[in-house]
Design an enzyme around this catalytic site. Structure first.
Site, PDB file in Angstrom:
ATOM      1  NE  ARG A  87      -2.749  -1.009   3.357  1.00  0.00           N
ATOM      2  CZ  ARG A  87      -2.358  -0.211   4.342  1.00  0.00           C
ATOM      3  NH1 ARG A  87      -2.373   1.121   4.192  1.00  0.00           N
ATOM      4  NH2 ARG A  87      -1.942  -0.712   5.477  1.00  0.00           N
ATOM      5  CB  CYS A 274       1.119  -6.255  13.284  1.00  0.00           C
ATOM      6  SG  CYS A 274       2.247  -4.932  12.823  1.00  0.00           S
ATOM      7  N   GLY A 275      -0.005  -9.568  12.439  1.00  0.00           N
ATOM      8  CA  GLY A 275      -0.523 -10.776  13.079  1.00  0.00           C
ATOM      9  C   GLY A 275      -1.981 -11.144  12.891  1.00  0.00           C
ATOM     10  CE  LYS A 276      -5.270  -7.141   9.688  1.00  0.00           C
ATOM     11  NZ  LYS A 276      -3.939  -6.557   9.881  1.00  0.00           N
ATOM     12  CG  ASN A 386       3.325  -6.674   1.354  1.00  0.00           C
ATOM     13  OD1 ASN A 386       2.761  -7.289   2.255  1.00  0.00           O
ATOM     14  ND2 ASN A 386       2.723  -5.724   0.655  1.00  0.00           N
ATOM     15  NE  ARG A 388       0.047  -8.368   1.475  1.00  0.00           N
ATOM     16  CZ  ARG A 388      -0.498  -8.126   2.686  1.00  0.00           C
ATOM     17  NH1 ARG A 388      -1.591  -8.743   3.054  1.00  0.00           N
ATOM     18  NH2 ARG A 388       0.053  -7.254   3.517  1.00  0.00           N
TER      19      ARG A 388
END
Ligand code: GTP
Ligand code: SPV
Ligand code: MN
Length: 626
Positions: A87, A274-276, A386, A388
């Site tokens: 982003r 961060c961990g979701k 990043n 994905r």
């Protein structure tokens, strides 16, 4: 005939014109007509929800070479440009009318000027291309949670991603007709190079015109900048939720499976990377969502639903041992879009995948060989951090059964966590809804990550992990959260977690699997099955309870030493944290609620009192069970 219809009729073939007209929505017709007039595509392709149409986007993504097929059936790879790997905070702006003002922490510009700029960049940009028109739905269909969305794009990669990540919306638009109040996105890849990668990153613009609920994205492909239903829509949703009295959050949704098989649902807000997803994917539990959740008060209960239906997840560190459910879908036939991983002989490779990786192949930089350097002389990693994968949640064996429940699920707990190296303990429970919202959510400190473009590891405050997307005043957003809890007869418990606490040597004090213990403890707390110790910052687990959980859940011995190291209250660090938070609000948030300052003051007082009694480091054994 209205002017838009005339233009549509002239520029579209009759079948696709009819598909649009069948939806009977004049704002929609005006939006598509404007997109055609502005971008001048060669043709317009309107997708319905039919399996054939859905398949068309998938096929075209490969045919146009925005994606390439991989060895395993259904798997494809898409690359984004070197400067388009996350982003882009700098290029993303709210367009603010002269008569309005937005919080100064938000990147913004004057609306008219922004529209002229971005529309100027989009003039004639789709010449020689097909413009795809998509209809999708945020939230479960036929539900109070549903929000219809339309996207016009010249990217079949974006369109293909929409298939995997969201629920179909053509029928929903048809049902709603003129009543469909939808979010609109207009996207173009812009000029592309021979690899079909956006080639003019300097002209990347992502502008949010909230006055018309329309987003423009140009010269970018990274899904977080182009898939309108993700963070772009979240910004608009926060405004809608503000008007309508509910909450839209940057949160996962997870069902914890109890001893008797009953599920207890939790939501959790963590900043990007961060961990979701890692928390929502805990083995043995049920994932309901990993990024965006909606909360509504229904008869005094907090009901939650996932805005999305798929995962656009970070692939770094996904491996067979730690993430069996994801590993499984990434290694068997089925629809998966990989992005920005390394491809060698038709197979994807990434950082931290737990197996040996090749020394060469194709990655986000093009043809890659170990040791290759970028323009600045930095070594190019085999895959971007990043990088994905995109998959539908339903492809996962651990997908929760309630994903499409129009009523949502009842939420029992909420957690907030960021990359806080110094202060907060790994897991604690707030003293009340308000204390949790302010001391954990509104006080969330973290470090910037690879998920956004720019320097990594820079400490910042990121309110409720959602600050970039709060398109209303931050004070109002916090007040909405406080007020939401007050409406509930049964409030979810609020927890603070910190997976990233470090010791004096800079080492993390927890392992990546430890989060499973914290959520299992939360489940016990919800059901009144565990005690806690009261500290100045919250209630922490008792040693015996988590030692038992470490043994039962992870088969690990948990020592008193570990406990002391992890749960010692670092008073000076916590006081400094509260100071920074207070300062942030005094400087940036003119309309912060009084309650925020009083809750921070109370926490400081508890810390100072404890400091007098016990000193700067308080071992949990010194504090009383409550
Ligand atoms: P977005 O998709 O960007 O919203 O991110 P997310 O919040 O879903 O992040 P995700 O769970 O994918 O985790 C991001 C990174 O954090 C990964 O590289 C993980 O390896 C790392 N990570 C996750 N949990 C832990 C943990 O408990 N400890 C440490 N040290 N790293 C972790
Ligand atoms: C995030 O950055 O929080 C993400 C990925 O979930 S995206 O918003 O799609 O960039
Ligand atoms: Mn996210």
């Amino acid at each position: 005939m209205a002017a838009s219809r005339e233009l549509l009729k002239k520029r579209m073939n009759s079948e696709h014109y009819q598909r649009l007209i069948n939806l009977d929505n004049s704002r929609l017709e005006a939006f598509v007509a404007d997109a055609i007039e502005l971008c001048e595509p060669d043709s317009v392709w309107v997708s319905t929800d039919s399996a054939e149409d859905v398949e068309y986007s998938r096929k075209m993504a490969v045919k146009t070479s925005e994606e390439k097929a991989l060895k395993i059936s259904g798997h494809t790879i898409h690359f984004d440009g070197m400067e388009d790997q996350g982003r882009d905070r700098e290029s993303t702006k709210y367009l603010v009318p002269k008569t309005d003002s937005l919080s100064k922490t938000l990147n913004q510009m004057e609306r008219e000027q922004g529209l002229v700029e971005v529309r100027g960049l989009m003039k004639g940009i789709m010449k020689g291309r097909i413009m795809v028109v998509r209809f999708l739905s945020l939230g479960p269909n036929n539900s109070d949670f549903s929000i219809p969305c339309a996207e016009c794009t010249d990217s079949f990669y974006v369109s293909h991603s929409l298939n995997l990540l969201y629920r179909p919306g053509y029928e929903e638009f048809k049902r709603l007709g003129q009543k469909a109040e939808f979010f609109a996105t207009l996207h173009s890849n812009g000029k592309v190079d021979q690899r079909m990668v956006s080639a003019e990153p300097a002209k990347k613009r992502i502008y949010i015109d909230y006055t018309t609920e329309t987003v423009y994205a140009v010269n970018t492909q990274y899904a977080g900048n182009t898939v309108g239903l993700k963070k772009l829509a979240l910004r608009l949703t926060i405004r809608k939720a503000d008007r309508e009295g509910w909450l839209a959050e940057h949160m996962f949704l997870l069902g914890i499976v109890g001893k008797k098989g009953q599920k207890t649902y939790f939501a959790g807000a963590f900043p990007s990377a961060c961990g979701k997803t890692s928390t929502a994917m805990l083995p043995g539990e049920k994932i309901l969502g990993d990024d965006i959740a909606y909360f509504r008060e229904v008869k005094g209960r907090c009901m939650a639903a996932n805005a999305e239906a798929g995962i656009f997840g970070i692939i770094q560190n996904v491996n067979a041992k730690g993430d069996p459910a994801i590993w499984d879908v990434l290694n068997k036939p089925g629809e998966v879009i990989f992005s920005n991983v390394l491809i060698k002989d038709g197979s994807p490779h990434w950082l931290g995948m737990g197996v040996e990786t090749p020394e060469d192949g194709e990655n986000f930089s093009g043809k890659w060989h170990k040791g290759n350097k970028d323009a600045k002389g930095n070594e190019i990693p085999l895959a971007h951090k990043n990088a994905r994968y995109a998959v539908a949640l339903k492809a996962l064996t651990n997908c929760d059964s309630e994903l499409d429940n129009p009523s949502g699920v009842e939420l029992a707990g909420i957690m907030y966590g960021g990359r806080d190296a110094k202060a907060y303990v790994p897991c604690q429970q707030s003293f009340s809804w308000e204390h949790g919202i302010i001391a954990y959510g509104a006080s969330l400190e973290t470090e910037t990550t690879f998920a956004t473009i720019g320097k990594e590891g820079v400490p910042e405050i990121n309110i409720m992990s959602i600050q970039d997307f709060v398109a209303i005043s931050l004070g109002k957003y916090i007040r909405n959260n406080l007020a939401f809890g007050k409406k509930l007869k049964k409030q979810p418990l609020v927890f603070g977690v910190n997976y990233f606490l470090r010791d004096k040597d800079g080492k993390f004090v927890n392992g990546v699997q430890d989060k499973h213990i914290w959520v299992k403890w939360m489940e016990l707390r919800v059901h009144g099955e565990a005690d806690a110790i009261q500290t100045p910052t919250g209630s922490i687990p008792c040693f015996a309870d988590i030692a038992r959980l470490f043994k039962d859940v992870l088969g690990k011995e948990y020592t008193q030493d570990n406990y002391t190291k992890q749960f010692t209250i670092r008073v000076a660090e916590n006081l400094a944290k509260m100071e920074r938070v207070e300062q942030f609000y005094r400087q940036n948030v003119a309309d912060a609620p009084e309650e925020l300052y009083s809750i921070i003051a109370e926490q400081k007082k508890r810390l100072l009192d404890a400091q007098k009694q016990y000193g700067n480091y308080i071992e949990p054994s010194k504090l009383a069970k409550k």
